[in-house]
Design an enzyme around this catalytic site. Structure first.
Site, mmCIF file in Angstrom:
data_model
loop_
_atom_site.group_PDB
_atom_site.id
_atom_site.type_symbol
_atom_site.label_atom_id
_atom_site.label_comp_id
_atom_site.label_asym_id
_atom_site.label_seq_id
_atom_site.Cartn_x
_atom_site.Cartn_y
_atom_site.Cartn_z
ATOM 1 N N THR A 87 1.758 -20.552 53.529
ATOM 2 C CA THR A 87 2.823 -21.119 52.911
ATOM 3 C C THR A 87 3.928 -20.191 53.724
ATOM 4 O OG1 THR A 87 2.100 -21.618 51.009
ATOM 5 C CG2 THR A 87 4.481 -21.818 51.448
ATOM 6 N N LYS A 162 5.392 -28.988 51.626
ATOM 7 C CA LYS A 162 5.317 -28.369 50.479
ATOM 8 C C LYS A 162 6.406 -27.518 49.755
ATOM 9 C CE LYS A 162 2.848 -24.624 48.748
ATOM 10 N NZ LYS A 162 1.732 -24.556 47.768
ATOM 11 N N LYS A 237 8.516 -17.186 45.472
ATOM 12 C CA LYS A 237 8.367 -17.192 47.036
ATOM 13 C C LYS A 237 8.627 -18.492 47.394
ATOM 14 C CE LYS A 237 5.044 -17.216 50.763
ATOM 15 N NZ LYS A 237 3.851 -17.126 51.044
HETATM 16 P P1 NAD Z 1 -3.571 -12.780 49.387
HETATM 17 O O1 NAD Z 1 -2.474 -11.848 49.491
HETATM 18 O O2 NAD Z 1 -4.542 -12.715 48.368
HETATM 19 O O3 NAD Z 1 -4.046 -13.014 50.659
HETATM 20 C C1 NAD Z 1 -3.569 -12.889 51.947
HETATM 21 C C2 NAD Z 1 -4.490 -11.946 53.086
HETATM 22 O O4 NAD Z 1 -3.894 -11.800 54.107
HETATM 23 C C3 NAD Z 1 -4.768 -10.499 52.327
HETATM 24 O O5 NAD Z 1 -6.143 -10.380 52.187
HETATM 25 C C4 NAD Z 1 -4.201 -9.577 53.484
HETATM 26 O O6 NAD Z 1 -4.931 -8.595 53.537
HETATM 27 C C5 NAD Z 1 -4.319 -10.447 54.737
HETATM 28 N N1 NAD Z 1 -3.512 -10.072 55.680
HETATM 29 C C6 NAD Z 1 -2.183 -9.388 55.817
HETATM 30 N N2 NAD Z 1 -1.889 -9.516 56.973
HETATM 31 C C7 NAD Z 1 -2.784 -9.529 57.893
HETATM 32 C C8 NAD Z 1 -3.021 -9.330 59.295
HETATM 33 N N3 NAD Z 1 -2.292 -9.234 60.059
HETATM 34 N N4 NAD Z 1 -4.346 -9.926 60.000
HETATM 35 C C9 NAD Z 1 -5.304 -10.294 59.003
HETATM 36 N N5 NAD Z 1 -5.246 -10.366 57.581
HETATM 37 C C10 NAD Z 1 -3.873 -10.145 57.035
HETATM 38 O O7 NAD Z 1 -2.785 -14.194 49.152
HETATM 39 P P2 NAD Z 1 -3.078 -15.600 48.825
HETATM 40 O O8 NAD Z 1 -2.866 -15.899 47.383
HETATM 41 O O9 NAD Z 1 -4.625 -15.807 49.506
HETATM 42 O O10 NAD Z 1 -2.446 -16.669 49.544
HETATM 43 C C11 NAD Z 1 -2.350 -16.886 50.902
HETATM 44 C C12 NAD Z 1 -1.119 -18.081 51.447
HETATM 45 O O11 NAD Z 1 -1.631 -19.125 50.466
HETATM 46 C C13 NAD Z 1 0.208 -17.516 50.997
HETATM 47 O O12 NAD Z 1 1.087 -18.024 52.043
HETATM 48 C C14 NAD Z 1 0.493 -18.029 49.724
HETATM 49 O O13 NAD Z 1 1.763 -18.664 49.451
HETATM 50 C C15 NAD Z 1 -0.400 -19.528 49.733
HETATM 51 N N6 NAD Z 1 -0.600 -20.095 48.733
HETATM 52 C C16 NAD Z 1 -1.395 -19.262 47.536
HETATM 53 C C17 NAD Z 1 -1.654 -20.144 46.565
HETATM 54 C C18 NAD Z 1 -2.204 -19.299 45.542
HETATM 55 O O14 NAD Z 1 -2.453 -19.834 44.323
HETATM 56 N N7 NAD Z 1 -2.731 -18.129 45.547
HETATM 57 C C19 NAD Z 1 -1.619 -21.453 46.308
HETATM 58 C C20 NAD Z 1 -1.015 -22.319 47.539
HETATM 59 C C21 NAD Z 1 -0.658 -21.334 48.701
#
Ligand code: NAD
Length: 292
Positions: A87, A162, A237
């Site tokens: 997102t 979204k 966010k």
């Molecule tokens: P998260 O922080 O658990 O996962 C993100 C991952 O990206 C982390 O493991 C981090 O180490 C990795 N990362 C950061 N920089 C990086 C790079 N340069 N190269 C490789 N990996 C890298 O977050 P999440 O909960 O998995 O959410 C991910 C996305 O999905 C976000 O944009 C969030 O807004 C969206 N989202 C999350 C949810 C939810 O319920 N968690 C629901 C819908 C959408």
């Protein structure tokens, strides 16, 4: 398909696992160095992207997406699907798409709803922006990771859908919590309020499927002491992204702005961080009109 998966966090890890379990050849990369069973590990994002039919990103925000795209658009194979499920703001999605298109890749912005539960169960909903033929090519991936994919339009349209959806959700959840808090003070039983509202014109997902009152309606995070679910931090966010987009296109969104400010206070100044976004109910129920 040969798939590169970059960003193996709360959402990305189960999505990558589901693709591998469905028989795809998945290579993953995360800066934390996390390794997943059934998923090969690459040493960099560039390596994870090289020689794949599809490259999926699931990253925290638009700035990180831009940095990762700089790297992976240089190594991606011409014609590969570049599916960003993070997102991010609409502008970042369009910039990433333009960069990928210029490199001969086929980009799609495909943010999801459904949370960690949906990612694990393979029942996410994808809101997709980009070329129609690329959307069709990515359909087998959507079918493994989710239960629904909607093609919303050109580049950035998935992110636009979204943030519009989540702006409705943030506003409606606050409205529902205000109503339950008011009902308490009027001496109206919460079950009675649920029974009326869930079948009346006030019905909405925040009441009917995700009731913020513990013990009322179907099971929801309220019944687990407001453990997320969908964290208030993530709602903040998404509301900020909605307000950033609204400012960029001069859209008047007064309730979206108020919701963003309320969640900002809740997360940054109060006890909302790490709690489900429906914990707005105990916050409001514990206050009077004079509280700032
Ligand atoms: P998260 O922080 O658990 O996962 C993100 C991952 O990206 C982390 O493991 C981090 O180490 C990795 N990362 C950061 N920089 C990086 C790079 N340069 N190269 C490789 N990996 C890298 O977050 P999440 O909960 O998995 O959410 C991910 C996305 O999905 C976000 O944009 C969030 O807004 C969206 N989202 C999350 C949810 C939810 O319920 N968690 C629901 C819908 C959408």
């Amino acid at each position: 398909m040969r798939i590169g998966f970059i960003g193996l966090g709360n959402m990305g890890a189960p999505m990558a696992r589901n693709l591998a379990a469905a028989g795809h050849d998945v290579t993953g990369f995360d800066v934390t160095g996390v390794a997943l069973e059934g998923v090969a590990s690459a040493a960099s994002a560039g390596e994870a992207a090289a020689g794949r039919d599809a490259v999926i990103t699931m990253l925290p925000d638009g700035a990180i997406l831009a940095r990762v795209y700089e790297e992976i658009t240089a190594t991606g194979e011409r014609g590969a699907i570049f599916l960003d499920c993070s997102t991010v703001d609409v502008g970042a999605a369009r910039t990433a798409s333009a960069r990928a298109t210029a490199a001969g890749l086929r980009p799609l912005d495909a943010p999801v709803s459904g949370g960690v539960g949906g990612a694990t169960a393979g029942t996410l909903t994808f809101m997709v922006g980009g070329d129609g033929a690329a959307f069709e090519a990515a359909r087998p991936l959507f079918e493994v990771m989710g239960s629904r994919a909607v093609h919303c339009g050109g580049a950035g349209a998935g992110q636009a859908a979204k943030i519009c959806n989540n702006m409705i959700l943030g506003v409606s959840m606050i409205g529902v919590c205000e109503a339950f808090a008011l009902a308490d003070k009027l001496g109206l039983d919460r079950h009675a309020l649920f029974d009326v509202v869930s079948t009346s014109s006030g019905s909405c997902w925040s009441v009917n499927a995700y009731c913020p009152a513990p013990g009322v309606g179907p099971t929801s995070p309220a019944d687990k002491d407001y453990q997320p679910g969908f964290a208030a931090d993530l709602m903040l966010k998404d509301l900020r992204l909605s307000q950033q987009a609204a400012a960029e296109v001069d859209a008047d969104t007064p309730l979206g702005a108020a919701a963003a400010e309320l969640y900002r206070r809740f997360v940054e100044e109060e006890d909302g961080s790490g709690r489900d976004f429906s914990a707005m109910l105990p916050r409001l129920a514990g206050r009077g009109r004079g509280a700032d």
